[in-house]
Design a protein around this motif. Structure first.
Motif, PDB file in Angstrom:
ATOM      1  N   ASP A 128      23.928 -16.730 -11.550  1.00 49.21           N
ATOM      2  CA  ASP A 128      23.291 -17.821 -10.811  1.00 49.21           C
ATOM      3  C   ASP A 128      21.899 -17.461 -10.305  1.00 49.21           C
ATOM      4  OD1 ASP A 128      23.210 -20.424  -9.910  1.00 49.21           O
ATOM      5  OD2 ASP A 128      24.188 -19.997  -7.996  1.00 49.21           O
ATOM      6  N   LEU A 129      21.113 -16.829 -11.163  1.00 45.86           N
ATOM      7  CA  LEU A 129      19.749 -16.450 -10.803  1.00 45.86           C
ATOM      8  C   LEU A 129      18.748 -17.371 -11.495  1.00 45.86           C
ATOM      9  CD1 LEU A 129      20.076 -12.589 -11.303  1.00 45.86           C
ATOM     10  CD2 LEU A 129      20.234 -13.838  -9.137  1.00 45.86           C
ATOM     11  N   GLU A 130      17.718 -17.772 -10.745  1.00 45.40           N
ATOM     12  CA  GLU A 130      16.644 -18.580 -11.331  1.00 45.40           C
ATOM     13  C   GLU A 130      15.469 -17.707 -11.791  1.00 45.40           C
ATOM     14  OE1 GLU A 130      19.380 -20.970 -10.198  1.00 45.40           O
ATOM     15  OE2 GLU A 130      18.435 -19.896  -8.539  1.00 45.40           O
ATOM     16  N   TYR A 131      15.286 -16.562 -11.123  1.00 52.18           N
ATOM     17  CA  TYR A 131      14.181 -15.668 -11.461  1.00 52.18           C
ATOM     18  C   TYR A 131      14.625 -14.217 -11.313  1.00 52.18           C
ATOM     19  CZ  TYR A 131      11.132 -19.729 -10.499  1.00 52.18           C
ATOM     20  OH  TYR A 131      10.539 -20.959 -10.489  1.00 52.18           O
ATOM     21  N   TYR A 132      13.921 -13.321 -12.001  1.00 45.13           N
ATOM     22  CA  TYR A 132      13.981 -11.908 -11.637  1.00 45.13           C
ATOM     23  C   TYR A 132      12.616 -11.285 -11.912  1.00 45.13           C
ATOM     24  CZ  TYR A 132      14.483 -10.220 -16.517  1.00 45.13           C
ATOM     25  OH  TYR A 132      14.282  -9.912 -17.841  1.00 45.13           O
ATOM     26  N   ILE A 133      12.318 -10.236 -11.148  1.00 46.58           N
ATOM     27  CA  ILE A 133      11.072  -9.493 -11.289  1.00 46.58           C
ATOM     28  C   ILE A 133      11.434  -8.065 -11.670  1.00 46.58           C
ATOM     29  CG2 ILE A 133       8.937  -8.763 -10.158  1.00 46.58           C
ATOM     30  CD1 ILE A 133       9.480 -11.016  -8.077  1.00 46.58           C
ATOM     31  N   THR A 134      10.765  -7.523 -12.659  1.00 45.63           N
ATOM     32  CA  THR A 134      11.067  -6.163 -13.098  1.00 45.63           C
ATOM     33  C   THR A 134       9.794  -5.329 -13.136  1.00 45.63           C
ATOM     34  OG1 THR A 134      12.165  -4.863 -14.834  1.00 45.63           O
ATOM     35  CG2 THR A 134      10.842  -6.740 -15.554  1.00 45.63           C
ATOM     36  N   TRP A 135       9.958  -4.031 -12.805  1.00 43.52           N
ATOM     37  CA  TRP A 135       8.821  -3.107 -12.766  1.00 43.52           C
ATOM     38  C   TRP A 135       9.308  -1.717 -13.107  1.00 43.52           C
ATOM     39  CZ3 TRP A 135       6.941   0.344  -8.540  1.00 43.52           C
ATOM     40  CH2 TRP A 135       5.636   0.819  -8.788  1.00 43.52           C
ATOM     41  N   ASP A 136       8.472  -0.938 -13.793  1.00 45.61           N
ATOM     42  CA  ASP A 136       8.943   0.349 -14.304  1.00 45.61           C
ATOM     43  C   ASP A 136       8.587   1.547 -13.420  1.00 45.61           C
ATOM     44  OD1 ASP A 136       6.273   0.712 -14.772  1.00 45.61           O
ATOM     45  OD2 ASP A 136       6.430   0.776 -16.944  1.00 45.61           O
ATOM     46  N   LEU A 137       8.168   1.303 -12.192  1.00 46.56           N
ATOM     47  CA  LEU A 137       8.050   2.350 -11.165  1.00 46.56           C
ATOM     48  C   LEU A 137       6.937   3.367 -11.394  1.00 46.56           C
ATOM     49  CD1 LEU A 137      11.861   3.118 -10.654  1.00 46.56           C
ATOM     50  CD2 LEU A 137      10.321   2.273  -8.885  1.00 46.56           C
ATOM     51  N   ASP A 138       5.955   3.071 -12.238  1.00 44.63           N
ATOM     52  CA  ASP A 138       4.980   4.114 -12.542  1.00 44.63           C
ATOM     53  C   ASP A 138       3.644   3.958 -11.822  1.00 44.63           C
ATOM     54  OD1 ASP A 138       3.855   1.993 -13.846  1.00 44.63           O
ATOM     55  OD2 ASP A 138       3.822   2.920 -15.828  1.00 44.63           O
ATOM     56  N   ASN A 139       3.510   2.934 -10.982  1.00 44.98           N
ATOM     57  CA  ASN A 139       2.287   2.686 -10.206  1.00 44.98           C
ATOM     58  C   ASN A 139       1.057   2.410 -11.061  1.00 44.98           C
ATOM     59  OD1 ASN A 139       3.017   2.495  -7.557  1.00 44.98           O
ATOM     60  ND2 ASN A 139       2.550   4.610  -7.020  1.00 44.98           N
ATOM     61  N   THR A 140       1.252   2.138 -12.330  1.00 41.47           N
ATOM     62  CA  THR A 140       0.127   1.768 -13.190  1.00 41.47           C
ATOM     63  C   THR A 140       0.402   0.468 -13.942  1.00 41.47           C
ATOM     64  OG1 THR A 140       0.957   3.150 -15.001  1.00 41.47           O
ATOM     65  CG2 THR A 140      -0.645   4.147 -13.490  1.00 41.47           C
ATOM     66  N   SER A 141       1.628   0.256 -14.368  1.00 45.68           N
ATOM     67  CA  SER A 141       1.966  -0.967 -15.107  1.00 45.68           C
ATOM     68  C   SER A 141       2.216  -2.119 -14.140  1.00 45.68           C
ATOM     69  CB  SER A 141       3.213  -0.737 -15.961  1.00 45.68           C
ATOM     70  OG  SER A 141       3.010   0.303 -16.883  1.00 45.68           O
ATOM     71  N   PRO A 142       1.889  -3.347 -14.554  1.00 42.44           N
ATOM     72  CA  PRO A 142       2.166  -4.502 -13.697  1.00 42.44           C
ATOM     73  C   PRO A 142       3.644  -4.860 -13.706  1.00 42.44           C
ATOM     74  CG  PRO A 142       1.269  -5.222 -15.787  1.00 42.44           C
ATOM     75  CD  PRO A 142       1.205  -3.723 -15.797  1.00 42.44           C
TER      76      PRO A 142
ATOM     77  N   ASP B 264       0.800  -1.220   0.000  1.00 37.34           N
ATOM     78  CA  ASP B 264       0.000   0.000   0.000  1.00 37.34           C
ATOM     79  C   ASP B 264       0.840   1.281   0.000  1.00 37.34           C
ATOM     80  OD1 ASP B 264       1.066  -0.201   2.515  1.00 37.34           O
ATOM     81  OD2 ASP B 264      -0.857  -0.256   3.591  1.00 37.34           O
ATOM     82  N   GLY B 265       2.161   1.158  -0.182  1.00 37.84           N
ATOM     83  CA  GLY B 265       3.005   2.341  -0.192  1.00 37.84           C
ATOM     84  C   GLY B 265       3.354   2.861   1.187  1.00 37.84           C
ATOM     85  N   LYS B 266       2.974   2.130   2.222  1.00 36.81           N
ATOM     86  CA  LYS B 266       3.252   2.519   3.596  1.00 36.81           C
ATOM     87  C   LYS B 266       4.311   1.593   4.190  1.00 36.81           C
ATOM     88  CE  LYS B 266      -1.496   4.154   4.134  1.00 36.81           C
ATOM     89  NZ  LYS B 266      -2.759   4.031   4.897  1.00 36.81           N
ATOM     90  N   SER B 267       5.195   2.139   5.014  1.00 33.76           N
ATOM     91  CA  SER B 267       6.320   1.353   5.524  1.00 33.76           C
ATOM     92  C   SER B 267       6.121   0.849   6.938  1.00 33.76           C
ATOM     93  CB  SER B 267       7.607   2.185   5.456  1.00 33.76           C
ATOM     94  OG  SER B 267       7.444   3.428   6.108  1.00 33.76           O
ATOM     95  N   ASP B 268       4.952   1.116   7.568  1.00 32.68           N
ATOM     96  CA  ASP B 268       4.781   0.739   8.968  1.00 32.68           C
ATOM     97  C   ASP B 268       4.797  -0.766   9.190  1.00 32.68           C
ATOM     98  OD1 ASP B 268       2.420   0.520   7.565  1.00 32.68           O
ATOM     99  OD2 ASP B 268       1.150   1.379   9.139  1.00 32.68           O
ATOM    100  N   ASP B 269       4.338  -1.564   8.216  1.00 35.47           N
ATOM    101  CA  ASP B 269       4.328  -3.010   8.418  1.00 35.47           C
ATOM    102  C   ASP B 269       5.665  -3.666   8.079  1.00 35.47           C
ATOM    103  OD1 ASP B 269       3.976  -2.455   5.771  1.00 35.47           O
ATOM    104  OD2 ASP B 269       2.282  -3.797   5.450  1.00 35.47           O
ATOM    105  N   TRP B 270       6.693  -2.870   7.779  1.00 28.25           N
ATOM    106  CA  TRP B 270       8.042  -3.392   7.578  1.00 28.25           C
ATOM    107  C   TRP B 270       8.923  -3.166   8.807  1.00 28.25           C
ATOM    108  CZ3 TRP B 270       9.213  -6.600   3.823  1.00 28.25           C
ATOM    109  CH2 TRP B 270       8.446  -6.593   2.657  1.00 28.25           C
ATOM    110  N   ALA B 271       8.303  -2.927   9.961  1.00 26.24           N
ATOM    111  CA  ALA B 271       9.068  -2.610  11.170  1.00 26.24           C
ATOM    112  C   ALA B 271       9.897  -3.791  11.669  1.00 26.24           C
ATOM    113  CB  ALA B 271       8.123  -2.127  12.267  1.00 26.24           C
TER     114      ALA B 271
ATOM    115  N   ARG C 191       4.939   1.773  -5.321  1.00 26.11           N
ATOM    116  CA  ARG C 191       5.877   2.713  -4.727  1.00 26.11           C
ATOM    117  C   ARG C 191       5.093   3.721  -3.912  1.00 26.11           C
ATOM    118  NH1 ARG C 191       8.445   6.688  -9.210  1.00 26.11           N
ATOM    119  NH2 ARG C 191       8.815   7.920  -7.350  1.00 26.11           N
ATOM    120  N   GLY C 192       5.679   4.169  -2.798  1.00 24.97           N
ATOM    121  CA  GLY C 192       5.000   5.152  -1.982  1.00 24.97           C
ATOM    122  C   GLY C 192       4.976   6.515  -2.652  1.00 24.97           C
ATOM    123  N   THR C 193       3.987   7.296  -2.325  1.00 28.61           N
ATOM    124  CA  THR C 193       3.855   8.655  -2.854  1.00 28.61           C
ATOM    125  C   THR C 193       3.915   9.641  -1.687  1.00 28.61           C
ATOM    126  OG1 THR C 193       1.434   8.780  -2.653  1.00 28.61           O
ATOM    127  CG2 THR C 193       2.337   7.692  -4.620  1.00 28.61           C
TER     128      THR C 193
END
Length: 237
Positions: free
Chosen positions: A121-135, A31-38, A158-160
């Motif tokens: 030595d990577l099996e996976y990677y995830i990529t995202w373009d930081l625009d909060n609209t694209s998957p 949700d763009g909030k960091s409180d649950d990453w404490a 990403r948080g706003t």
């Protein structure tokens, strides 16, 4: 405590292990909030200011400098792996060539993965373009090339500057089933600041072992086995 009482307790432990949902760690809301990453399962503090913009002013791009890495595994109704980063300054605006990526080594030490962003030595990677609209997109190493996994279920944000959100935060969660059974993983976050040299890569410092779903069941069975073995030994005396 009598033998009958011990057996009864073991049976109760086994029933609880079979019936109860097994939760490992906190539940992360994307949700763009960091409180649950404490209190994450794993975190790494990168104190190196290493994102430099040649000829730029100021010369260092602290908005694209990853300062913290976070990891959390939680077994909810749909178990998920969650990842997050915090940058030193509020993250800059997205553009067509800005990317936030999670690089995943899920078969540590086997040397069977591919290379992405110079990391082997990577099996996976995830990529995202930081625009909060694209998957976000998941890619899997096939043994010879990277291949898109079109069915992956990924939440990313990403948080706003909105109230309660953290504009330094990018967070992501992916269904555990999309990556298959994993006992351990090594991972890192990569932040590409729009084709401007340089980018930032922040590896983790080792993610804890991920509990297998049957851990509690096996533990209860082992306890019961020990009880019955002790009972047989006493019966033979």
């Amino acid at each position: 405590m009598t033998h009958k009482m011990v057996v009864t307790i073991c049976l109760l432990v086994l029933l609880v292990a079979l019936a109860a949902p097994q939760v490992w760690g906190d539940i992360i809301t994307i949700d763009g909030k960091s409180d649950d990453w404490a209190n994450p399962d794993s975190l790494n503090h990168d104190t190196v200011g290493d994102v430099y913009s040649a000829g730029g002013s100021p010369p260092y791009r602290y908005d694209y400098d990853i300062e913290w890495n976070y990891y959390e595994y939680s077994e909810e109704s749909n178990p998920r792996y969650a990842f997050a980063t915090l940058t030193v300054d509020n993250l800059g605006p997205s553009s067509p060539d800005t990317y936030w990526e999670i690089l995943l080594n899920t078969q540590i030490g086997k040397g069977v993965g591919g290379t992405k962003r110079g990391v082997p030595d990577l099996e996976y990677y995830i990529t995202w373009d930081l625009d909060n609209t694209s998957p976000a997109s998941l890619y899997k190493w096939t043994g010879s090339k990277w291949q898109l996994v079109p069915t992956a279920t990924i939440e990313v944000r990403r948080g706003t500057t909105a109230p309660g959100e953290n504009p330094k935060l990018v967070e992501l969660a992916i269904l555990a089933s999309d990556l298959g059974p994993i006992q351990q993983l090594m991972w890192g976050a990569y932040l590409d600041n729009g084709g401007v040299w340089s980018d930032d890569y922040c590896p983790d410092w080792g993610v804890p072992d991920i509990p297998e779903p049957g851990t509690l069941v096996l533990g209860a069975l082992a306890l019961m086995g020990g009880v019955f073995a002790g009972h047989r030994r006493r019966s033979r005396r």
